[in-house]
Design a protein around this motif. Structure first.
Motif, short mmCIF file in Angstrom:
data_model
loop_
_atom_site.label_atom_id
_atom_site.label_comp_id
_atom_site.label_asym_id
_atom_site.label_seq_id
_atom_site.Cartn_x
_atom_site.Cartn_y
_atom_site.Cartn_z
N PRO A 172 -3.76 -5.86 3.98
CA PRO A 172 -3.28 -5.24 2.74
C PRO A 172 -2.07 -4.35 2.96
N ILE A 173 -1.33 -4.14 1.87
CA ILE A 173 -0.26 -3.15 1.86
C ILE A 173 -0.73 -1.98 1.00
N TYR A 174 -0.15 -0.81 1.26
CA TYR A 174 -0.62 0.42 0.62
C TYR A 174 0.51 1.04 -0.19
N THR A 175 0.17 1.46 -1.40
CA THR A 175 1.12 2.16 -2.25
C THR A 175 0.47 3.45 -2.77
N TRP A 176 1.28 4.52 -2.86
CA TRP A 176 0.80 5.82 -3.31
C TRP A 176 1.43 6.16 -4.66
N ARG A 177 0.64 6.80 -5.52
CA ARG A 177 1.11 7.29 -6.81
C ARG A 177 0.51 8.68 -7.04
N LYS A 178 1.17 9.45 -7.89
CA LYS A 178 0.74 10.82 -8.17
C LYS A 178 0.43 10.98 -9.65
N ASP A 179 -0.74 11.59 -9.94
CA ASP A 179 -1.10 11.99 -11.32
C ASP A 179 -0.88 10.86 -12.33
N ASN A 180 -1.82 9.92 -12.32
CA ASN A 180 -1.79 8.82 -13.31
C ASN A 180 -0.51 8.00 -13.24
N ASN A 181 -0.21 7.51 -12.04
CA ASN A 181 0.88 6.55 -11.83
C ASN A 181 2.27 7.16 -12.02
N GLN A 182 2.41 8.45 -11.78
CA GLN A 182 3.72 9.09 -11.84
C GLN A 182 4.45 8.87 -10.52
N PRO A 183 5.78 8.89 -10.54
CA PRO A 183 6.55 8.74 -9.28
C PRO A 183 6.22 9.86 -8.31
N LEU A 184 6.38 9.56 -7.04
CA LEU A 184 6.13 10.55 -6.00
C LEU A 184 7.25 11.59 -5.98
N PRO A 185 6.96 12.81 -5.54
CA PRO A 185 8.01 13.84 -5.39
C PRO A 185 9.07 13.37 -4.41
N PRO A 186 10.28 13.90 -4.50
CA PRO A 186 11.37 13.44 -3.62
C PRO A 186 11.16 13.79 -2.15
N ASN A 187 10.38 14.81 -1.85
CA ASN A 187 10.20 15.23 -0.46
C ASN A 187 8.98 14.55 0.18
#
Length: 324
Positions: A172-187
């Motif tokens: 598998p490949i892994y993807t991260w999301r923040k707070d209900n599929n919001q874009p990740l912070p820039p840092n």
């Protein structure tokens, strides 16, 4: 014989060997099947004019060498199965005549993956005997991943989030999301292969719920965790307050325990003093008041005990005085 005639004779002999001589089994490799589906392992052979032959299928799990493969199916005019697989394994054509010795496995499981060996033997012509290999891969969706976090979640620090599925083919490949599929912070820095997410220079704006999704062609699963950002000074104040409360409770407990011990000791001393008076030791007088009966009976009992005590004291004094 001319050169052209020699070439013609050689070609005719080669054609005779290709058509009339028996051939060993021919297999296709590799084979992929989705978990729960039916896998067909193709194996064909050619034994013209000889119905007497044996067919054997052997299996070696991943990591086990071919030489240690175990029998799972055998045919010599009768069919024999390994009991563990008898309900899910069968020949595509039974009996395996007309050159077809293919094997099928129903409801494929992850534990079915490995190397399968199709082995055909012809007693009348050993040159036609042989075996072929098939590598079976069972495709599965990712298992439920586990999300973990390393590092101190203090403001200005870095933390690493890790997501890992123990099973899943293809990988598998892994993807991260923040707070209900919001874009990740820039840092942040992500790795879709290892499943890691590095969050740098923590601040209140990066706090929230982070969700990791593990996916391949056959499914997807996910896990989540929460990042709470703390200020080191605030954390120290809270820690000090907690320690102060703990020490206060410990002191109160010690004081209560001391008073209970002291009260118990006083009660024990009173009990011992009462026992000495009942035994009539010198200098002790016993006063008993009845709990039942008339008042006069109680008074007489008190007087009698008092006289007995004085008589015993007088007798001891006489005995201890020397005679003149």
């Amino acid at each position: 014989m001319t050169h052209r005639g020699l070439v013609l004779v050689t070609w005719l002999y080669s054609a005779y060997l290709g058509v009339c001589q028996p051939e060993g089994p021919s297999v296709k490799t590799p084979v992929y099947v989705k978990e729960g589906a039916t896998a067909e392992l193709s194996c064909t052979y050619n034994t013209p004019g000889d119905p007497k032959f044996t067919l054997e299928w052997r299996y070696a799990p991943p990591g086990v060498p071919e030489i240690k493969a175990r029998d799972v199916l055998y045919y010599d005019g009768q069919m024999y199965h390994r009991q563990l697989w008898s309900s899910r394994m069968s020949l595509v054509q039974s009996p395996p005549s007309n050159g077809v010795a293919s094997l099928q496995i129903k409801n494929a499981r992850l534990s079915d993956a490995g190397i399968y060996i199709c082995d055909v033997k012809t007693p009348s012509n050993w040159d036609s005997s042989g075996h072929g290999l098939i590598n079976l891969t069972v495709l599965t969706p990712p298992s439920w991943p586990v999300c973990t976090m390393t590092g101190k979640n203090y403001e200005g620090h870095d933390v690493t989030l890790q997501c890992l599925s123990e099973a899943g083919i293809p990988r598998p490949i892994y993807t991260w999301r923040k707070d209900n599929n919001q874009p990740l912070p820039p840092n942040t820095v992500t790795d879709q292969i290892s499943g890691s997410l590095v969050v740098r220079n923590l601040s209140a704006s990066v706090a929230g719920t982070y969700t990791c999704t593990a996916s391949n062609e056959y499914g997807r699963t996910a896990c989540s965790l929460i990042i709470r950002v703390s200020n080191p000074r605030t954390a120290g104040v809270i820690g000090g307050a907690v320690m102060g409360v703990f020490l206060t409770l410990l002191l109160i407990g010690a004081v209560v325990a001391f008073f209970l011990w002291r009260r118990k000791r006083q009660a024990s001393n009173k009990l011992q003093s009462g026992q000495r008076r009942l035994n009539g030791e010198p200098g002790s007088e016993v006063y008993l008041t009845g709990t039942s009966g008339s008042g006069s009976g109680s008074t007489s009992q008190h007087s009698s005990l008092y006289r007995d005590s004085k008589e015993r004291s007088t007798l001891r004094a006489c005995q201890s005085s020397p005679m003149v």
